[in-house]
Design a protein around this motif. Structure first.
Motif, PDB file in Angstrom:
ATOM      1  N   PRO A  20     -26.784 -12.113  -8.686  1.00 27.34           N
ATOM      2  CA  PRO A  20     -27.644 -11.170  -9.408  1.00 27.34           C
ATOM      3  C   PRO A  20     -29.103 -11.607  -9.246  1.00 27.34           C
ATOM      4  CG  PRO A  20     -25.843 -11.952 -10.815  1.00 27.34           C
ATOM      5  CD  PRO A  20     -25.840 -12.806  -9.584  1.00 27.34           C
ATOM      6  N   LEU A  29     -28.416  -8.125 -17.682  1.00 28.56           N
ATOM      7  CA  LEU A  29     -29.587  -8.365 -18.529  1.00 28.56           C
ATOM      8  C   LEU A  29     -29.957  -9.846 -18.543  1.00 28.56           C
ATOM      9  CD1 LEU A  29     -31.595  -7.189 -20.600  1.00 28.56           C
ATOM     10  CD2 LEU A  29     -29.824  -7.490 -22.355  1.00 28.56           C
ATOM     11  N   ARG A  30     -31.247 -10.144 -18.502  1.00 24.61           N
ATOM     12  CA  ARG A  30     -31.746 -11.521 -18.570  1.00 24.61           C
ATOM     13  C   ARG A  30     -32.789 -11.647 -19.666  1.00 24.61           C
ATOM     14  NH1 ARG A  30     -27.690 -12.154 -16.499  1.00 24.61           N
ATOM     15  NH2 ARG A  30     -27.200 -12.871 -14.400  1.00 24.61           N
ATOM     16  N   GLY A  47     -19.469 -10.123  -5.897  1.00 26.17           N
ATOM     17  CA  GLY A  47     -19.384 -11.560  -6.162  1.00 26.17           C
ATOM     18  C   GLY A  47     -20.443 -12.324  -5.387  1.00 26.17           C
ATOM     19  N   TYR A  48     -20.519 -13.638  -5.660  1.00 22.37           N
ATOM     20  CA  TYR A  48     -21.552 -14.471  -5.052  1.00 22.37           C
ATOM     21  C   TYR A  48     -21.501 -14.434  -3.530  1.00 22.37           C
ATOM     22  CZ  TYR A  48     -22.121 -16.422  -9.763  1.00 22.37           C
ATOM     23  OH  TYR A  48     -22.337 -16.592 -11.109  1.00 22.37           O
ATOM     24  N   ASP A  90     -14.128  -2.488 -17.323  1.00 16.63           N
ATOM     25  CA  ASP A  90     -14.596  -3.822 -16.941  1.00 16.63           C
ATOM     26  C   ASP A  90     -13.584  -4.890 -17.354  1.00 16.63           C
ATOM     27  OD1 ASP A  90     -16.316  -5.690 -15.934  1.00 16.63           O
ATOM     28  OD2 ASP A  90     -17.908  -5.372 -17.394  1.00 16.63           O
ATOM     29  N   ASP A  91     -13.598  -6.008 -16.666  1.00 15.40           N
ATOM     30  CA  ASP A  91     -12.783  -7.178 -17.037  1.00 15.40           C
ATOM     31  C   ASP A  91     -11.303  -6.857 -17.157  1.00 15.40           C
ATOM     32  OD1 ASP A  91     -15.273  -8.290 -17.231  1.00 15.40           O
ATOM     33  OD2 ASP A  91     -15.264  -8.531 -19.406  1.00 15.40           O
ATOM     34  N   GLU A 133     -15.920 -15.074  -4.203  1.00 15.14           N
ATOM     35  CA  GLU A 133     -16.822 -16.159  -3.787  1.00 15.14           C
ATOM     36  C   GLU A 133     -16.517 -16.700  -2.408  1.00 15.14           C
ATOM     37  OE1 GLU A 133     -16.749 -19.173  -6.792  1.00 15.14           O
ATOM     38  OE2 GLU A 133     -17.559 -17.868  -8.357  1.00 15.14           O
ATOM     39  N   GLN A 164     -26.752  -6.920  -9.063  1.00 13.26           N
ATOM     40  CA  GLN A 164     -25.816  -7.565  -8.137  1.00 13.26           C
ATOM     41  C   GLN A 164     -25.115  -6.492  -7.311  1.00 13.26           C
ATOM     42  OE1 GLN A 164     -22.323  -9.683  -9.624  1.00 13.26           O
ATOM     43  NE2 GLN A 164     -22.594 -11.236  -8.037  1.00 13.26           N
ATOM     44  N   ARG A 174     -12.713 -11.385 -12.913  1.00 16.19           N
ATOM     45  CA  ARG A 174     -12.930 -12.438 -11.924  1.00 16.19           C
ATOM     46  C   ARG A 174     -12.037 -13.652 -12.125  1.00 16.19           C
ATOM     47  NH1 ARG A 174     -18.092 -13.373 -14.772  1.00 16.19           N
ATOM     48  NH2 ARG A 174     -17.937 -15.385 -15.776  1.00 16.19           N
ATOM     49  N   PRO A 231     -26.565 -14.408 -21.041  1.00 13.05           N
ATOM     50  CA  PRO A 231     -26.081 -13.277 -21.842  1.00 13.05           C
ATOM     51  C   PRO A 231     -24.907 -13.657 -22.733  1.00 13.05           C
ATOM     52  CG  PRO A 231     -26.130 -12.699 -19.510  1.00 13.05           C
ATOM     53  CD  PRO A 231     -26.558 -14.118 -19.605  1.00 13.05           C
ATOM     54  N   ASN A 266     -23.651  -2.059 -18.092  1.00 14.99           N
ATOM     55  CA  ASN A 266     -22.661  -2.538 -19.063  1.00 14.99           C
ATOM     56  C   ASN A 266     -22.938  -1.965 -20.447  1.00 14.99           C
ATOM     57  OD1 ASN A 266     -20.954  -4.702 -17.690  1.00 14.99           O
ATOM     58  ND2 ASN A 266     -23.041  -5.302 -17.113  1.00 14.99           N
ATOM     59  N   GLY A 269     -16.067 -11.201  -8.800  1.00 15.89           N
ATOM     60  CA  GLY A 269     -16.073 -12.662  -8.688  1.00 15.89           C
ATOM     61  C   GLY A 269     -15.584 -13.183  -7.349  1.00 15.89           C
ATOM     62  N   GLU A 292     -24.630  -3.615  -9.962  1.00 16.90           N
ATOM     63  CA  GLU A 292     -24.422  -3.799 -11.394  1.00 16.90           C
ATOM     64  C   GLU A 292     -25.665  -4.411 -12.008  1.00 16.90           C
ATOM     65  OE1 GLU A 292     -21.099  -6.271 -12.651  1.00 16.90           O
ATOM     66  OE2 GLU A 292     -21.553  -5.910 -14.769  1.00 16.90           O
ATOM     67  N   SER A 294     -21.765  -2.332 -24.479  1.00 19.64           N
ATOM     68  CA  SER A 294     -21.003  -3.086 -25.479  1.00 19.64           C
ATOM     69  C   SER A 294     -20.192  -2.112 -26.333  1.00 19.64           C
ATOM     70  CB  SER A 294     -21.991  -3.870 -26.343  1.00 19.64           C
ATOM     71  OG  SER A 294     -21.483  -4.011 -27.650  1.00 19.64           O
TER      72      SER A 294
HETATM   73  P1  C2E Z   1     -19.650  -8.958 -16.729  1.00 21.55           P
HETATM   74  O1  C2E Z   1     -19.990  -7.551 -17.056  1.00 21.55           O
HETATM   75  O2  C2E Z   1     -18.232  -9.257 -16.411  1.00 21.55           O
HETATM   76  O3  C2E Z   1     -20.628  -9.364 -15.551  1.00 21.55           O
HETATM   77  C1  C2E Z   1     -20.271 -10.169 -14.461  1.00 21.55           C
HETATM   78  C2  C2E Z   1     -20.686 -11.605 -14.691  1.00 21.55           C
HETATM   79  O4  C2E Z   1     -20.129 -12.390 -13.651  1.00 21.55           O
HETATM   80  C3  C2E Z   1     -22.183 -11.816 -14.622  1.00 21.55           C
HETATM   81  O5  C2E Z   1     -22.507 -12.888 -15.510  1.00 21.55           O
HETATM   82  C4  C2E Z   1     -22.380 -12.268 -13.176  1.00 21.55           C
HETATM   83  O6  C2E Z   1     -23.540 -13.029 -12.970  1.00 21.55           O
HETATM   84  C5  C2E Z   1     -21.148 -13.096 -12.967  1.00 21.55           C
HETATM   85  N1  C2E Z   1     -20.742 -13.171 -11.569  1.00 21.55           N
HETATM   86  C6  C2E Z   1     -20.980 -12.297 -10.574  1.00 21.55           C
HETATM   87  N2  C2E Z   1     -20.420 -12.696  -9.415  1.00 21.55           N
HETATM   88  C7  C2E Z   1     -19.785 -13.864  -9.671  1.00 21.55           C
HETATM   89  C8  C2E Z   1     -19.024 -14.769  -8.869  1.00 21.55           C
HETATM   90  O7  C2E Z   1     -18.788 -14.581  -7.674  1.00 21.55           O
HETATM   91  N3  C2E Z   1     -18.531 -15.871  -9.515  1.00 21.55           N
HETATM   92  C9  C2E Z   1     -18.753 -16.120 -10.830  1.00 21.55           C
HETATM   93  N4  C2E Z   1     -18.243 -17.228 -11.352  1.00 21.55           N
HETATM   94  N5  C2E Z   1     -19.478 -15.280 -11.620  1.00 21.55           N
HETATM   95  C10 C2E Z   1     -19.987 -14.169 -11.033  1.00 21.55           C
HETATM   96  P2  C2E Z   1     -23.751 -12.794 -16.481  1.00 21.55           P
HETATM   97  O8  C2E Z   1     -24.904 -12.102 -15.807  1.00 21.55           O
HETATM   98  O9  C2E Z   1     -23.963 -14.156 -17.042  1.00 21.55           O
HETATM   99  O10 C2E Z   1     -23.245 -11.822 -17.623  1.00 21.55           O
HETATM  100  C11 C2E Z   1     -22.182 -12.201 -18.455  1.00 21.55           C
HETATM  101  C12 C2E Z   1     -21.723 -11.059 -19.305  1.00 21.55           C
HETATM  102  O11 C2E Z   1     -22.745 -10.642 -20.201  1.00 21.55           O
HETATM  103  C13 C2E Z   1     -21.366  -9.817 -18.496  1.00 21.55           C
HETATM  104  O12 C2E Z   1     -20.082  -9.947 -17.955  1.00 21.55           O
HETATM  105  C14 C2E Z   1     -21.437  -8.770 -19.587  1.00 21.55           C
HETATM  106  O13 C2E Z   1     -20.249  -8.770 -20.356  1.00 21.55           O
HETATM  107  C15 C2E Z   1     -22.574  -9.274 -20.446  1.00 21.55           C
HETATM  108  N6  C2E Z   1     -23.809  -8.532 -20.101  1.00 21.55           N
HETATM  109  C16 C2E Z   1     -24.724  -8.753 -19.152  1.00 21.55           C
HETATM  110  N7  C2E Z   1     -25.690  -7.817 -19.158  1.00 21.55           N
HETATM  111  C17 C2E Z   1     -25.355  -6.950 -20.145  1.00 21.55           C
HETATM  112  C18 C2E Z   1     -25.955  -5.753 -20.667  1.00 21.55           C
HETATM  113  O14 C2E Z   1     -26.983  -5.240 -20.191  1.00 21.55           O
HETATM  114  N8  C2E Z   1     -25.309  -5.145 -21.713  1.00 21.55           N
HETATM  115  C19 C2E Z   1     -24.147  -5.652 -22.247  1.00 21.55           C
HETATM  116  N9  C2E Z   1     -23.587  -4.998 -23.277  1.00 21.55           N
HETATM  117  N10 C2E Z   1     -23.572  -6.751 -21.774  1.00 21.55           N
HETATM  118  C20 C2E Z   1     -24.166  -7.397 -20.741  1.00 21.55           C
END
Ligand code: C2E
Ligand code: CA
Ligand code: CA
Ligand code: CA
Length: 274
Positions: free
Chosen positions: A258, A61-62, A252-253, A174-175, A234, A44, A198, A73, A113, A232, A58, A115
């Motif tokens: 992504p 992972l899928r 963000g979107y 992050d976050d 949008e 993304q 976000r 995830p 990212n 985030g 960024e 963990s």
């Molecule tokens: P994160 O690191 O906070 O990643 C951002 C999440 O927000 C991603 O969700 C992304 O798709 C989503 N996002 C991006 N832009 C927007 C937007 O404009 N609006 C909204 N509502 N959401 C948006 P995703 O891909 O489902 O990942 C969720 C979480 O899973 C990530 O939060 C991260 O904590 C974890 N994750 C994903 N990939 C990895 C990885 O390779 N390793 C680790 N340890 N954690 C991962």
């Protein structure tokens, strides 16, 4: 007739069993997912608010499950953390991201990212190996760590992050704003970047409090000399607010979902910014 309580308990236990069995099955499938090549990386864009240029991507992972399709995830990362599987999976993500980024025409940054479970003594060696094997220069790699990961053991984590920074990679928190030790954590470690969670964007339009917090975080970043990225984003209204308040980087979107690297294209929003 009254329901038989014993029967009800029995039924309850059966559904419990069912849930436990399903969880075990998913865990076993997660264990095999690496070998079966079911993981892939989505990217993304992160965008400079000034000129609309992409600053980095960024990595997200899928997991493509053969029957269930894409598993989010939020569902499998916690499971991977509990079982320790996040170590081999996380290393794969890191190596794959570095490998792919090293082939990009444009030398954008790649943000991976991590963990909390991955924050162990071995991590600097794992990162150094991923960089060496891919040939990616260290200044193009950013590691994202949540503030909750920091508070577990702040002193040990600080030492570890310093070792990582010594490799030449940058570290983002992050976050930001979702934990509770934010300010002391910021003082304990020199983060290169803060990613404003976000949830603040989601509330921005309706909540004066959210707007006040965003302003305060941007001011904090300015005085501590830490770069702030808003996650985030949008809507154009959110973008306008962030720009007015001096935010410099957004994700963000509005700028791109992504997606696999070969499906990336400039979005309307980043074109307007340009
Ligand atoms: P994160 O690191 O906070 O990643 C951002 C999440 O927000 C991603 O969700 C992304 O798709 C989503 N996002 C991006 N832009 C927007 C937007 O404009 N609006 C909204 N509502 N959401 C948006 P995703 O891909 O489902 O990942 C969720 C979480 O899973 C990530 O939060 C991260 O904590 C974890 N994750 C994903 N990939 C990895 C990885 O390779 N390793 C680790 N340890 N954690 C991962
Ligand atoms: Ca992240
Ligand atoms: Ca985040
Ligand atoms: Ca998150």
């Amino acid at each position: 007739a009254k329901a038989n309580p014993a029967k009800r308990i029995c039924f309850y236990e059966e559904t419990m069993d069912q849930a436990v069995r399903e969880r075990r099955k998913t865990m076993q499938e997660l264990r095999d997912a690496l070998a079966r090549r079911q993981f892939s990386l989505h990217y993304q864009p992160q965008v400079d608010i000034g000129g609309g240029a992409i600053t980095g991507y960024e990595v997200l992972l899928r997991w493509q499950h053969p029957e269930r399709g894409a598993v989010p995830p939020s569902e499998f990362i916690p499971m991977a953390e509990e079982t320790g599987l996040i170590l081999p999976i996380g290393e794969w993500v890191l190596r794959e991201a570095c490998r792919e980024a090293a082939t990009w025409q444009q030398k954008h940054r790649v943000a991976v990212n991590l963990s909390a479970v991955q924050l162990v003594a071995d991590l600097p060696r794992v990162v150094a190996r991923a960089l060496a094997d891919s040939g990616l220069s260290a200044d193009r790699l950013e590691l994202e760590i949540t503030e909750t990961a920091m508070i577990r053991d702040p002193r040990r984590t600080t030492r570890l992050l310093e070792e990582l920074k010594a490799l030449g990679v940058s570290i983002a928190m992050d976050d930001f704003g979702t934990g509770y030790s934010s300010l002391s954590t910021l003082r304990a470690f020199p983060f290169d970047k803060i990613k404003l969670d976000r949830s603040f964007m989601a509330e921005l339009e309706a909540s004066p409090d959210a707007r006040a917090i965003i302003r305060a975080v941007l001011a904090l970043g300015e005085s501590l000399n830490i770069h702030i990225l808003a996650e985030g984003v949008e809507t154009p209204a959110q973008l306008d607010f962030l720009r007015q308040e001096g935010c410099t980087e957004v994700q963000g979107y509005l700028f791109g979902q992504p997606a696999p690297m070969n499906q990336q294209r400039p979005t309307a929003a980043s074109l307007t910014l340009a």
